[in-house]
Design a protein around this motif. Structure first.
Motif, PDB file in Angstrom:
ATOM      1  N   THR A 162      39.623  25.530  58.730  1.00 32.26           N
ATOM      2  CA  THR A 162      39.340  26.762  59.481  1.00 32.26           C
ATOM      3  C   THR A 162      40.035  27.946  58.842  1.00 32.26           C
ATOM      4  O   THR A 162      41.251  27.918  58.619  1.00 32.26           O
ATOM      5  CB  THR A 162      39.816  26.623  60.942  1.00 32.26           C
ATOM      6  OG1 THR A 162      39.179  25.499  61.535  1.00 32.26           O
ATOM      7  CG2 THR A 162      39.467  27.872  61.735  1.00 32.26           C
ATOM      8  N   ARG A 163      39.299  29.000  58.540  1.00 36.42           N
ATOM      9  CA  ARG A 163      39.868  30.222  57.972  1.00 36.42           C
ATOM     10  C   ARG A 163      40.240  31.171  59.105  1.00 36.42           C
ATOM     11  O   ARG A 163      39.419  31.460  59.976  1.00 36.42           O
ATOM     12  CB  ARG A 163      38.889  30.875  57.002  1.00 36.42           C
ATOM     13  CG  ARG A 163      39.425  32.136  56.338  1.00 36.42           C
ATOM     14  CD  ARG A 163      38.740  32.401  55.007  1.00 36.42           C
ATOM     15  NE  ARG A 163      39.070  31.363  54.005  1.00 36.42           N
ATOM     16  CZ  ARG A 163      38.724  31.428  52.722  1.00 36.42           C
ATOM     17  NH1 ARG A 163      38.030  32.468  52.278  1.00 36.42           N
ATOM     18  NH2 ARG A 163      39.056  30.457  51.889  1.00 36.42           N
ATOM     19  N   ILE A 164      41.487  31.633  59.101  1.00 35.59           N
ATOM     20  CA  ILE A 164      41.959  32.502  60.174  1.00 35.59           C
ATOM     21  C   ILE A 164      42.525  33.796  59.593  1.00 35.59           C
ATOM     22  O   ILE A 164      42.995  33.837  58.461  1.00 35.59           O
ATOM     23  CB  ILE A 164      43.031  31.797  61.024  1.00 35.59           C
ATOM     24  CG1 ILE A 164      44.251  31.424  60.177  1.00 35.59           C
ATOM     25  CG2 ILE A 164      42.457  30.557  61.706  1.00 35.59           C
ATOM     26  CD1 ILE A 164      45.396  30.820  60.966  1.00 35.59           C
ATOM     27  N   TYR A 165      42.465  34.859  60.405  1.00 34.46           N
ATOM     28  CA  TYR A 165      43.029  36.145  60.007  1.00 34.46           C
ATOM     29  C   TYR A 165      44.538  36.150  60.203  1.00 34.46           C
ATOM     30  O   TYR A 165      45.066  35.516  61.122  1.00 34.46           O
ATOM     31  CB  TYR A 165      42.412  37.279  60.815  1.00 34.46           C
ATOM     32  CG  TYR A 165      41.002  37.638  60.407  1.00 34.46           C
ATOM     33  CD1 TYR A 165      40.772  38.365  59.237  1.00 34.46           C
ATOM     34  CD2 TYR A 165      39.907  37.268  61.184  1.00 34.46           C
ATOM     35  CE1 TYR A 165      39.480  38.699  58.849  1.00 34.46           C
ATOM     36  CE2 TYR A 165      38.616  37.601  60.807  1.00 34.46           C
ATOM     37  CZ  TYR A 165      38.407  38.317  59.641  1.00 34.46           C
ATOM     38  OH  TYR A 165      37.134  38.649  59.254  1.00 34.46           O
ATOM     39  N   CYS A 166      45.211  36.912  59.341  1.00 37.63           N
ATOM     40  CA  CYS A 166      46.658  37.065  59.422  1.00 37.63           C
ATOM     41  C   CYS A 166      47.005  38.531  59.712  1.00 37.63           C
ATOM     42  O   CYS A 166      46.126  39.393  59.789  1.00 37.63           O
ATOM     43  CB  CYS A 166      47.307  36.641  58.112  1.00 37.63           C
ATOM     44  SG  CYS A 166      46.986  34.927  57.648  1.00 37.63           S
ATOM     45  N   ALA A 167      48.295  38.796  59.809  1.00 38.32           N
ATOM     46  CA  ALA A 167      48.743  40.151  60.126  1.00 38.32           C
ATOM     47  C   ALA A 167      48.284  41.161  59.072  1.00 38.32           C
ATOM     48  O   ALA A 167      48.049  42.332  59.386  1.00 38.32           O
ATOM     49  CB  ALA A 167      50.262  40.179  60.252  1.00 38.32           C
ATOM     50  N   GLY A 168      48.157  40.721  57.825  1.00 36.51           N
ATOM     51  CA  GLY A 168      47.722  41.638  56.771  1.00 36.51           C
ATOM     52  C   GLY A 168      46.350  42.221  57.033  1.00 36.51           C
ATOM     53  O   GLY A 168      46.075  43.380  56.686  1.00 36.51           O
ATOM     54  N   ALA A 169      45.470  41.444  57.649  1.00 37.16           N
ATOM     55  CA  ALA A 169      44.133  41.956  57.984  1.00 37.16           C
ATOM     56  C   ALA A 169      44.231  43.048  59.035  1.00 37.16           C
ATOM     57  O   ALA A 169      43.498  44.053  58.982  1.00 37.16           O
ATOM     58  CB  ALA A 169      43.250  40.813  58.487  1.00 37.16           C
ATOM     59  N   LEU A 170      45.127  42.867  59.993  1.00 36.26           N
ATOM     60  CA  LEU A 170      45.324  43.893  61.026  1.00 36.26           C
ATOM     61  C   LEU A 170      45.919  45.160  60.415  1.00 36.26           C
ATOM     62  O   LEU A 170      45.487  46.272  60.738  1.00 36.26           O
ATOM     63  CB  LEU A 170      46.240  43.361  62.122  1.00 36.26           C
ATOM     64  CG  LEU A 170      45.773  42.107  62.864  1.00 36.26           C
ATOM     65  CD1 LEU A 170      46.814  41.687  63.895  1.00 36.26           C
ATOM     66  CD2 LEU A 170      44.428  42.319  63.523  1.00 36.26           C
ATOM     67  N   ALA A 171      46.900  44.997  59.538  1.00 31.44           N
ATOM     68  CA  ALA A 171      47.547  46.150  58.917  1.00 31.44           C
ATOM     69  C   ALA A 171      46.562  46.944  58.058  1.00 31.44           C
ATOM     70  O   ALA A 171      46.565  48.187  58.076  1.00 31.44           O
ATOM     71  CB  ALA A 171      48.736  45.689  58.077  1.00 31.44           C
ATOM     72  N   GLU A 172      45.724  46.246  57.311  1.00 30.04           N
ATOM     73  CA  GLU A 172      44.728  46.930  56.490  1.00 30.04           C
ATOM     74  C   GLU A 172      43.724  47.680  57.368  1.00 30.04           C
ATOM     75  O   GLU A 172      43.329  48.814  57.051  1.00 30.04           O
ATOM     76  CB  GLU A 172      44.001  45.931  55.586  1.00 30.04           C
ATOM     77  CG  GLU A 172      44.853  45.402  54.451  1.00 30.04           C
ATOM     78  CD  GLU A 172      44.061  44.526  53.500  1.00 30.04           C
ATOM     79  OE1 GLU A 172      42.829  44.359  53.709  1.00 30.04           O
ATOM     80  OE2 GLU A 172      44.663  44.011  52.530  1.00 30.04           O
ATOM     81  N   PHE A 173      43.310  47.068  58.458  1.00 29.62           N
ATOM     82  CA  PHE A 173      42.363  47.715  59.366  1.00 29.62           C
ATOM     83  C   PHE A 173      42.994  48.951  59.999  1.00 29.62           C
ATOM     84  O   PHE A 173      42.333  49.994  60.136  1.00 29.62           O
ATOM     85  CB  PHE A 173      41.920  46.730  60.447  1.00 29.62           C
ATOM     86  CG  PHE A 173      40.845  47.252  61.362  1.00 29.62           C
ATOM     87  CD1 PHE A 173      39.640  47.709  60.867  1.00 29.62           C
ATOM     88  CD2 PHE A 173      41.051  47.285  62.733  1.00 29.62           C
ATOM     89  CE1 PHE A 173      38.653  48.199  61.717  1.00 29.62           C
ATOM     90  CE2 PHE A 173      40.079  47.766  63.588  1.00 29.62           C
ATOM     91  CZ  PHE A 173      38.870  48.222  63.083  1.00 29.62           C
ATOM     92  N   TYR A 174      44.269  48.863  60.352  1.00 27.99           N
ATOM     93  CA  TYR A 174      44.965  50.018  60.921  1.00 27.99           C
ATOM     94  C   TYR A 174      44.992  51.163  59.909  1.00 27.99           C
ATOM     95  O   TYR A 174      44.786  52.335  60.274  1.00 27.99           O
ATOM     96  CB  TYR A 174      46.381  49.622  61.319  1.00 27.99           C
ATOM     97  CG  TYR A 174      47.125  50.662  62.125  1.00 27.99           C
ATOM     98  CD1 TYR A 174      46.572  51.221  63.279  1.00 27.99           C
ATOM     99  CD2 TYR A 174      48.403  51.084  61.750  1.00 27.99           C
ATOM    100  CE1 TYR A 174      47.256  52.167  64.026  1.00 27.99           C
ATOM    101  CE2 TYR A 174      49.090  52.031  62.498  1.00 27.99           C
ATOM    102  CZ  TYR A 174      48.516  52.567  63.629  1.00 27.99           C
ATOM    103  OH  TYR A 174      49.201  53.510  64.368  1.00 27.99           O
ATOM    104  N   GLU A 175      45.220  50.845  58.648  1.00 31.99           N
ATOM    105  CA  GLU A 175      45.196  51.883  57.612  1.00 31.99           C
ATOM    106  C   GLU A 175      43.802  52.484  57.460  1.00 31.99           C
ATOM    107  O   GLU A 175      43.655  53.703  57.261  1.00 31.99           O
ATOM    108  CB  GLU A 175      45.670  51.299  56.284  1.00 31.99           C
ATOM    109  CG  GLU A 175      47.166  50.994  56.253  1.00 31.99           C
ATOM    110  CD  GLU A 175      47.612  50.440  54.924  1.00 31.99           C
ATOM    111  OE1 GLU A 175      48.646  50.905  54.423  1.00 31.99           O
ATOM    112  OE2 GLU A 175      46.941  49.545  54.386  1.00 31.99           O
TER     113      GLU A 175
END
Length: 289
Positions: free
Chosen positions: A180-193
């Motif tokens: 299973t591929r899951i999102y990490c905090a880096g995906a949230l940080a990039e989206f916030y940017e």
């Protein structure tokens, strides 16, 4: 052009220290890869030292406990350094304020509750609702199995309007938990940017985690360090930025790009894929072994 090798032992004598990633290299989130364990044990038996360098958003004692639960032998490594260690230093230094909105799960409570000795005399960092926060700390999604960054749009828009900074405790965008591929905090940080907010990073590929590793291991010469990892934008980009040689594990996150044989990446597919990303690790290997 990257050199495809069949085993770490082919190049191991050229290096004194490995900065080795965990997820996708040493284990798959559920169990270790036996061949990778053996390769690291052999490297240490021949006089090398192994730093397990992970973007896990937890202090290293929690990472070590997870490795123990997966039965990774202690003689596989010398030191574990996490993104959580470096990010903790920044948080307790006040990088995003003393009242923070935490995005993450209960498994990351140690990030807040286990205060390093050097920060014990500093004011507390407390978790509060978004409306009361001075900043954001992201260790991962609230629901890592089902949520995507888009689910945070409304809350991130509010945070951006208030000028809140986001401290990202794990720059990884995705990892594979078994199948299973899951999102990490880096995906949230990039989206916030992308929405116009400001994110702060402390794990790979950013300098703080490498500076911490070199300091704790008393390293002054990058030429005898080899970074090992399957994350092209974390492990391999970070090594390039630090002037460290890299071994790209192709059978991890990007395995599908290099043909049907995970153990033996197609050389032409690999060359084109790396060229398109303008990254050229010194070595590549299907699986760490």
């Amino acid at each position: 052009m990257t050199r495809i090798i069949q085993s770490l032992s082919q190049i191991g004598t050229n290096y004194d220290v490995l900065f080795c990633d965990l997820w996708g290299c040493l284990h798959n989130g559920k169990q270790p890869y036996a061949a990778a364990v053996a390769a690291l044990q052999d490297f240490r038996k021949n006089g090398g030292r192994v730093v397990l360098m992970t973007n896990a958003p937890r202090p290293n004692q929690y990472v070590i406990a997870q490795l123990d639960r997966m039965n990774v032998p202690r003689d596989t490594w010398d030191m574990v350094i996490s993104s959580g260690d470096a990010a903790q230093d920044a948080m307790f230094a006040g990088a995003v304020g003393r009242k923070v909105w935490h995005i993450g799960t209960a498994k990351d409570d140690g990030f807040f509750n286990d205060v390093p000795e050097e920060w014990a005399d500093q004011p507390d960092v407390t978790r509060v609702p978004l409306e009361e926060a001075e900043g954001i700390v992201a260790t991962g999604p609230f629901d890592e199995i089902n949520e995507a960054p888009e689910d945070y749009r409304a809350r991130f828009m509010l945070a951006r309007e208030r000028g809140l900074k986001l401290l990202c405790a794990n720059p990884d965008v995705v990892v594979d938990m078994g199948e299973t591929r899951i999102y990490c905090a880096g995906a949230l940080a990039e989206f916030y940017e992308e929405l116009g907010g400001e994110s702060l990073y402390f794990g790979k590929p950013h300098p703080p985690i490498y500076e911490r590793a070199r300091r704790l291991m008393n390293l002054t010469d990058n030429s005898r360090i080899l970074a090992v990892g399957d994350g092209i934008n974390t492990d391999i980009r970070g090594a390039a930025q630090e002037g460290i040689d890299a071994l790209f594990v192709t059978g991890g996150l990007a395995a599908a790009a290099f043909g049907d044989d995970v153990e033996n990446p197609d050389p032409e597919l690999l060359r084109e894929w790396l060229a398109s990303r303008q990254l050229h690790p010194e070595y590549s290997i299907g699986r760490l072994r």
